[in-house]
Write a protein that holds these residues in place. Structure first.
Motif, PDB file in Angstrom:
ATOM      1  N   TYR A  47      -1.171   2.782  -1.406  1.00 48.06           N
ATOM      2  CA  TYR A  47       0.235   3.144  -1.516  1.00 48.06           C
ATOM      3  C   TYR A  47       0.711   2.874  -2.931  1.00 48.06           C
ATOM      4  O   TYR A  47       0.122   2.095  -3.668  1.00 48.06           O
ATOM      5  CB  TYR A  47       1.103   2.375  -0.505  1.00 48.06           C
ATOM      6  CG  TYR A  47       1.226   0.887  -0.768  1.00 48.06           C
ATOM      7  CD1 TYR A  47       2.264   0.374  -1.557  1.00 48.06           C
ATOM      8  CD2 TYR A  47       0.315  -0.016  -0.221  1.00 48.06           C
ATOM      9  CE1 TYR A  47       2.384  -0.988  -1.797  1.00 48.06           C
ATOM     10  CE2 TYR A  47       0.428  -1.375  -0.455  1.00 48.06           C
ATOM     11  CZ  TYR A  47       1.468  -1.858  -1.248  1.00 48.06           C
ATOM     12  OH  TYR A  47       1.574  -3.206  -1.491  1.00 48.06           O
ATOM     13  N   ARG A  48       1.779   3.579  -3.319  1.00 53.31           N
ATOM     14  CA  ARG A  48       2.425   3.366  -4.609  1.00 53.31           C
ATOM     15  C   ARG A  48       3.688   2.538  -4.404  1.00 53.31           C
ATOM     16  O   ARG A  48       4.312   2.607  -3.356  1.00 53.31           O
ATOM     17  CB  ARG A  48       2.771   4.708  -5.260  1.00 53.31           C
ATOM     18  CG  ARG A  48       1.569   5.625  -5.479  1.00 53.31           C
ATOM     19  CD  ARG A  48       0.558   5.033  -6.449  1.00 53.31           C
ATOM     20  NE  ARG A  48       1.151   4.843  -7.762  1.00 53.31           N
ATOM     21  CZ  ARG A  48       1.175   5.795  -8.710  1.00 53.31           C
ATOM     22  NH1 ARG A  48       0.648   6.976  -8.463  1.00 53.31           N
ATOM     23  NH2 ARG A  48       1.723   5.542  -9.889  1.00 53.31           N
ATOM     24  N   THR A  60       9.206  -4.977   1.357  1.00 52.88           N
ATOM     25  CA  THR A  60       7.751  -5.174   1.246  1.00 52.88           C
ATOM     26  C   THR A  60       6.976  -4.108   2.017  1.00 52.88           C
ATOM     27  O   THR A  60       5.749  -4.147   2.055  1.00 52.88           O
ATOM     28  CB  THR A  60       7.362  -6.563   1.783  1.00 52.88           C
ATOM     29  OG1 THR A  60       7.752  -6.668   3.165  1.00 52.88           O
ATOM     30  CG2 THR A  60       8.041  -7.668   0.984  1.00 52.88           C
ATOM     31  N   ARG A  61       7.685  -3.147   2.596  1.00 49.18           N
ATOM     32  CA  ARG A  61       7.046  -2.148   3.458  1.00 49.18           C
ATOM     33  C   ARG A  61       6.896  -0.820   2.736  1.00 49.18           C
ATOM     34  O   ARG A  61       7.880  -0.253   2.257  1.00 49.18           O
ATOM     35  CB  ARG A  61       7.894  -1.958   4.722  1.00 49.18           C
ATOM     36  CG  ARG A  61       7.327  -0.979   5.743  1.00 49.18           C
ATOM     37  CD  ARG A  61       8.176  -0.996   6.995  1.00 49.18           C
ATOM     38  NE  ARG A  61       9.517  -0.478   6.735  1.00 49.18           N
ATOM     39  CZ  ARG A  61       9.949   0.732   7.106  1.00 49.18           C
ATOM     40  NH1 ARG A  61       9.122   1.547   7.743  1.00 49.18           N
ATOM     41  NH2 ARG A  61      11.180   1.111   6.841  1.00 49.18           N
ATOM     42  N   PRO A  62       5.657  -0.289   2.629  1.00 49.44           N
ATOM     43  CA  PRO A  62       5.478   1.039   2.022  1.00 49.44           C
ATOM     44  C   PRO A  62       6.037   2.119   2.936  1.00 49.44           C
ATOM     45  O   PRO A  62       5.748   2.140   4.135  1.00 49.44           O
ATOM     46  CB  PRO A  62       3.957   1.186   1.886  1.00 49.44           C
ATOM     47  CG  PRO A  62       3.405  -0.190   2.071  1.00 49.44           C
ATOM     48  CD  PRO A  62       4.362  -0.896   2.978  1.00 49.44           C
ATOM     49  N   GLN A  91      -3.322  -1.145   0.379  1.00 44.77           N
ATOM     50  CA  GLN A  91      -3.670  -1.564  -0.972  1.00 44.77           C
ATOM     51  C   GLN A  91      -2.759  -0.866  -1.973  1.00 44.77           C
ATOM     52  O   GLN A  91      -2.748   0.366  -2.058  1.00 44.77           O
ATOM     53  CB  GLN A  91      -5.133  -1.209  -1.280  1.00 44.77           C
ATOM     54  CG  GLN A  91      -5.568  -1.459  -2.715  1.00 44.77           C
ATOM     55  CD  GLN A  91      -5.597  -2.931  -3.066  1.00 44.77           C
ATOM     56  OE1 GLN A  91      -6.209  -3.714  -2.351  1.00 44.77           O
ATOM     57  NE2 GLN A  91      -4.946  -3.303  -4.157  1.00 44.77           N
ATOM     58  N   ALA A  92      -1.995  -1.647  -2.732  1.00 41.65           N
ATOM     59  CA  ALA A  92      -1.169  -1.070  -3.792  1.00 41.65           C
ATOM     60  C   ALA A  92      -2.057  -0.562  -4.916  1.00 41.65           C
ATOM     61  O   ALA A  92      -3.035  -1.215  -5.295  1.00 41.65           O
ATOM     62  CB  ALA A  92      -0.195  -2.117  -4.321  1.00 41.65           C
ATOM     63  N   ASP A 108      -9.903   4.002   0.844  1.00 37.83           N
ATOM     64  CA  ASP A 108     -10.525   5.166   1.483  1.00 37.83           C
ATOM     65  C   ASP A 108      -9.680   6.426   1.374  1.00 37.83           C
ATOM     66  O   ASP A 108     -10.196   7.535   1.526  1.00 37.83           O
ATOM     67  CB  ASP A 108     -10.775   4.872   2.961  1.00 37.83           C
ATOM     68  CG  ASP A 108     -11.714   3.694   3.158  1.00 37.83           C
ATOM     69  OD1 ASP A 108     -12.802   3.699   2.547  1.00 37.83           O
ATOM     70  OD2 ASP A 108     -11.350   2.761   3.906  1.00 37.83           O
ATOM     71  N   LEU A 109      -8.383   6.250   1.118  1.00 40.37           N
ATOM     72  CA  LEU A 109      -7.459   7.383   1.108  1.00 40.37           C
ATOM     73  C   LEU A 109      -6.285   7.057   0.204  1.00 40.37           C
ATOM     74  O   LEU A 109      -5.747   5.947   0.267  1.00 40.37           O
ATOM     75  CB  LEU A 109      -6.954   7.660   2.531  1.00 40.37           C
ATOM     76  CG  LEU A 109      -5.871   8.722   2.706  1.00 40.37           C
ATOM     77  CD1 LEU A 109      -6.444  10.114   2.455  1.00 40.37           C
ATOM     78  CD2 LEU A 109      -5.270   8.636   4.119  1.00 40.37           C
ATOM     79  N   GLU A 110      -5.908   8.019  -0.649  1.00 40.02           N
ATOM     80  CA  GLU A 110      -4.728   7.839  -1.498  1.00 40.02           C
ATOM     81  C   GLU A 110      -3.847   9.066  -1.369  1.00 40.02           C
ATOM     82  O   GLU A 110      -4.207  10.154  -1.817  1.00 40.02           O
ATOM     83  CB  GLU A 110      -5.129   7.619  -2.963  1.00 40.02           C
ATOM     84  CG  GLU A 110      -4.001   7.118  -3.854  1.00 40.02           C
ATOM     85  CD  GLU A 110      -3.186   8.226  -4.530  1.00 40.02           C
ATOM     86  OE1 GLU A 110      -2.107   7.919  -5.086  1.00 40.02           O
ATOM     87  OE2 GLU A 110      -3.638   9.391  -4.505  1.00 40.02           O
TER      88      GLU A 110
END
Length: 302
Positions: A47-48, A60-62, A91-92, A108-110
């Protein structure tokens, strides 16, 4: 804002629904992302922290459009593996480390605000495009900067590791503008440079600029200026040469786009109030993205 026609050189490359549908029946094999997830019992999703409204922190939540897309992909992974117990680790990532963390197996995924282009395609693969944008400038409304010509002698912030760095550097050189470029670690840091007067402008994808301004303390103090210098697609990023996982991801996104779910999410994140300040970005879907919903494509920018 003004929209520009989709460039002919980026004509859509269709993906058939039959291929997309295959995502739900392919078993995982050793050596691919699905096998890795099955073996470890977890999937690590990137996550960004400040790519509003795609992927950003609400406290604190994406949250965001592409976080909702990531959640749908995780659900599809659990269904295909018949493993509802698969855990999700977050993962940031930044513009600078997102590709290395994907290629080395950390994530694994962005799904965020990553441009799908030919240079990056040498290292990673991309799913179906989910947005189209171009480089513009965020400035203080009373700065006197109304376009690129006004950057002479100014300081321009750009986020490290983005395509905007090359685009902006080339423009400044080609037009003989004596402006200084400063690198920021992320979008929030670059915008903060404008807020605090350390930079006169922030060159970035227009949609991200609108998102940052909408969530700033004083949105009316800022403006987005200049016409887009280019048109580039965003897409979720996957490890290269992993067709089985790409098929699953494309199948999930393709279903969302054809069923109307993606349009509903777009309305939620672009046309309605969003956290944390409950303001609207108010950016209707552009013609390039509408075309991509009709003819699903993962075609990169050149």
């Amino acid at each position: 804002m003004k929209r520009f026609p989709f460039p002919a050189r980026r004509a859509l490359r269709p993906l058939t629904l039959s291929v997309l549908a295959a995502a739900v029946v392919l078993p995982a094999q050793a050596g691919d992302t699905l096998a890795k997830i099955a073996s470890t019992g977890k999937i690590t999703v990137a996550y960004r922290e400040s790519s509003v409204p795609f992927s950003y922190l609400d406290g604190t939540r994406p949250v965001g459009l592409t976080m909702d897309m990531s959640n749908a992909i995780v659900a599809a992974v659990r269904k295909q593996l018949k493993r509802p117990d698969i855990k999700v680790e977050m993962q940031a990532v930044t513009s600078q480390n997102r590709i290395p963390l994907l290629t080395n197996g950390t994530i694994d995924l962005e799904c965020g605000s990553t441009t799908n282009n030919s240079a990056r395609a040498k290292e990673v693969d991309f799913a179906i495009n989910h947005f189209y944008t171009g480089t513009r400038l965020a400035v203080k409304a009373r700065s006197g900067i109304h376009g690129y010509a006004d950057l002479k002698g100014k300081v321009v912030a750009v986020t490290t590791g983005t395509t905007n760095v090359q685009v902006m550097r080339k423009y400044l050189v080609d037009h003989h503008l004596d402006a200084k470029m400063v690198m920021a670690k992320d979008h929030a840091d670059a915008f903060l440079m404008v807020e605090t007067g350390r930079a006169d402008a922030f060159a970035m994808d227009d949609v991200l600029l609108f998102g940052l301004i909408a969530n700033s303390r004083t949105p009316h103090d800022y403006a987005v200026v200049g016409t887009p210098l280019q048109v580039e697609p965003y897409a979720c990023m996957l490890r290269k040469d992993d067709p089985r996982f790409k098929t699953l991801v494309d199948g999930t996104i393709g279903h969302m786009m054809k069923s109307g779910e993606f349009t509903r999410l777009y309305t939620r994140w672009f046309m309605q109030p969003i956290p944390p300040r409950n303001v609207r970005i108010n950016m209707p879907m552009g013609p390039q993205l509408k075309a991509n919903l009709r003819n699903l494509s993962d075609r990169p920018a050149t």
